[in-house]
Every structure is written in structure tokens, then in C-alpha cells.
Design a protein around this motif. Sequence first.
Motif, PDB file in Angstrom:
ATOM      1  N   GLY A 111     -53.535   0.108  -5.727  1.00 11.99           N
ATOM      2  CA  GLY A 111     -53.368   0.826  -6.969  1.00 11.99           C
ATOM      3  C   GLY A 111     -54.729   1.002  -7.832  1.00 11.99           C
ATOM      4  N   HIS A 112     -56.043   0.599  -7.320  1.00 11.77           N
ATOM      5  CA  HIS A 112     -57.029   0.398  -8.110  1.00 11.77           C
ATOM      6  C   HIS A 112     -58.133   1.259  -7.481  1.00 11.77           C
ATOM      7  N   VAL A 113     -58.615   2.414  -8.142  1.00 13.74           N
ATOM      8  CA  VAL A 113     -59.575   3.466  -7.636  1.00 13.74           C
ATOM      9  C   VAL A 113     -60.690   2.481  -7.504  1.00 13.74           C
ATOM     10  N   VAL A 114     -61.292   2.783  -6.302  1.00 11.55           N
ATOM     11  CA  VAL A 114     -62.657   2.223  -5.725  1.00 11.55           C
ATOM     12  C   VAL A 114     -63.688   3.040  -6.275  1.00 11.55           C
ATOM     13  N   GLU A 115     -64.095   2.591  -7.740  1.00  6.98           N
ATOM     14  CA  GLU A 115     -64.928   3.733  -8.507  1.00  6.98           C
ATOM     15  C   GLU A 115     -66.388   4.054  -7.823  1.00  6.98           C
ATOM     16  N   LYS A 116     -66.885   2.942  -7.076  1.00  5.32           N
ATOM     17  CA  LYS A 116     -68.110   3.143  -6.340  1.00  5.32           C
ATOM     18  C   LYS A 116     -68.294   4.185  -5.320  1.00  5.32           C
ATOM     19  N   TYR A 117     -67.156   4.646  -4.889  1.00  8.09           N
ATOM     20  CA  TYR A 117     -67.423   5.477  -3.794  1.00  8.09           C
ATOM     21  C   TYR A 117     -66.812   6.998  -4.440  1.00  8.09           C
ATOM     22  N   THR A 118     -66.445   6.969  -5.760  1.00 12.35           N
ATOM     23  CA  THR A 118     -65.964   8.368  -6.145  1.00 12.35           C
ATOM     24  C   THR A 118     -67.162   9.342  -6.471  1.00 12.35           C
ATOM     25  N   ALA A 120     -67.144  10.968  -9.280  1.00 13.98           N
ATOM     26  CA  ALA A 120     -67.239  10.642 -10.698  1.00 13.98           C
ATOM     27  C   ALA A 120     -68.592   9.696 -10.934  1.00 13.98           C
ATOM     28  N   ALA A 121     -68.413   8.591 -10.115  1.00 12.82           N
ATOM     29  CA  ALA A 121     -69.373   7.558 -10.378  1.00 12.82           C
ATOM     30  C   ALA A 121     -70.815   7.749  -9.912  1.00 12.82           C
ATOM     31  N   SER A 122     -70.883   9.002  -8.971  1.00 19.22           N
ATOM     32  CA  SER A 122     -72.253   9.157  -8.473  1.00 19.22           C
ATOM     33  C   SER A 122     -72.745  10.306  -9.387  1.00 19.22           C
ATOM     34  N   GLY A 123     -72.109  10.624 -10.598  1.00 20.54           N
ATOM     35  CA  GLY A 123     -72.683  11.538 -11.623  1.00 20.54           C
ATOM     36  C   GLY A 123     -72.458  12.811 -11.503  1.00 20.54           C
ATOM     37  N   LEU A 124     -71.622  13.149 -10.325  1.00 19.79           N
ATOM     38  CA  LEU A 124     -71.592  14.603 -10.288  1.00 19.79           C
ATOM     39  C   LEU A 124     -70.294  14.938 -10.840  1.00 19.79           C
ATOM     40  N   LYS A 125     -70.051  16.413 -11.112  1.00 15.59           N
ATOM     41  CA  LYS A 125     -68.979  17.003 -11.674  1.00 15.59           C
ATOM     42  C   LYS A 125     -68.137  17.737 -10.573  1.00 15.59           C
TER      43      LYS A 125
END
Lengths: 125, 184
Positions: A111-118, A120-125
Motif C-alpha cells: 500500500g505504499h507507492v514506490v516514489e523513486k520510480y514514479t 512524478a519523482a523524476s520531475g516530469l508532468k
Amino acid sequence: MKSLAELQAIREKMQNRVNMRSENSNAIRVVVGMATCGIAAGARPVLNEFAAKVQEKGLTDKIVVSQTGCIGLCQYEPIVEVFEPGKEKITYIKMDAEKADEVMERHLIGGHVVEKYTMAASGLK
Amino acid sequence: MTEISLNILDVAENSTRAGASLVTILIDISSADDTLKVVIADDGCGMTPEQVAKVTDPFFTTRTTRKVGLGVPFFKMAAESSGGSFDIVSEVNVGTTVTAIFGLTNIDRMPLGDITSTMHNLIVYHPESDFYYRYTVNGESFTLDTREIREILGGVPFDVPEVSAYIREYLEENKQEIDKEEIY
């Protein structure tokens, strides 16, 4: 050679269970981009990993793995989108089988998003 | 693309998107002819002569999300760079047949790769299309026809874990027997 006879046995075993398999609207949907760009970037092992893990862990009622075409962000393939009812869509980019495993454990099960691969985390929209 | 099987997965995807009810995939490896032949045939919506003429051009696509269409050009390039040939025949409302012939022992031929995963992916994720698959090595072959499987299963879908696993094993074991420990 493996024959088709085994299928008959599977059918008999499954038949009473089939009726229960209606589309579950509460299921998490995991969608892997499988157009030329995705396939060339390595989407097949990602899709296979998700599908194999879902079956292995007996989560086929809770998690549905499917594929889609090109969404126009070819440079970030393999792309995996996670649709969870009532939550915002999460887009994972530049995936591989190992990362898929991590997303499976921490996000889809934990239930926890793996932020580093998203995306959003890479600064893209 | 690093494997012929990935090209097949990609190009066969076009067949399912063309609304094919039957997609035929034939792989024929012949040491005598020194060829590895791949045929992908469908009964989908087909293409106009104008589209057929342009389909091997990487800067042509019917899609609107981007300006390039690389699937077919990749496949053509892979075949031709191994001393082989590539051909595409199509007719509107009849279907499309893609034939790629690779030089079997040519140093520039990419490996066939994980064709079992390709077929498994196609079959399990495209329940709306039927697949006829035949894998031949030096005259010996095995086939998988989803119409047969569908009939035996009588409504049990392909993505049920037991069925999905059976299809993978069927493809894997039969291929192993035909390959006779040779890797193509």
C-alpha cells in the motif's frame, strides 16, 4: 509431448469456480505499455513478472494485470500505470523485472507507492 | 529489438488491433535451406495499397500520439540484414500477411529468443482473437490452436492461473522436444 487431454481436467476443476469470476471493480489495475517502444525497452519481462507474482501469491481477484499500447512517452518506457479505485493514478517509468517486484511488494501488497520510480519523482508532468 | 520473438510480439499486436478473429503465426526453421521463416497472417481489417506501400517507412503511422511507426520497419530491417527477405501482402477487409525470412546461420541474425513468452502473452492477453501457432524445425512440428483449447475449456477463460500455466507448459515442453537441444 504435452497433450490437450489435461485441459479437460482443468475445465472440470474450474467450472464451478468460473461463475464467481465476475469483473471486480475494487481490483487494482496494473497496466503495462506493450507497443513497439515498450517492447523494445524491455516491457515483456515486466509484464511477465507482474503476472507471475500475482498468480504465485494468489492475488488474481485483487490485482488485474493488463497491457496497453503507446501512450506517447516512448523515452520513459517501460511504463507501468497503477489504477487503484478512489486514488490517483500512479505512473512508474523505466521499469524492469526487479523494480516490478519491488512495486509488487511495497505498493500493490503493502500500500505504499514506490516514489523513486514514479514519473512524478523524476520531475516530469 | 534484440530478439525475433519480440518483433513477432510487436507485429502480431497490429493484427489483433486490426480486429482479426484469427491470427496465424508460423515459424519454420530449415537447416537444409539455411532459413528461419516467420509468417504472421490475420483476417483483420487489412490495408489499402497506399498504406501497404508506406508501412515499411518509419515515418508513417496511422497513430496520432506520435509521428513514427517503427514496428514493421524494425522487423524488415532485422530480416534483410541477415541476408533474408521481407514481404507484406494486404487487402482491405480480407487481412494482412507478413513474411520475414532470416538467414539461419548468418552472423547478423538476431536470436529467435523467448518465443514461448511471446505466444503466451498474445494468447492470454488477447482473448478476443484466436491464434493458430505452428513451430517447425527441419520438418518436425507442433501446433497450438486456441480454437481447440477454447472448445475443450467451454467458457473457462485463458487468464485463469491453471489455464495460463497449462498454455505456457504446453508451448515450452513441445518446443523443447522439437528443438532437440539446439538453440535458435
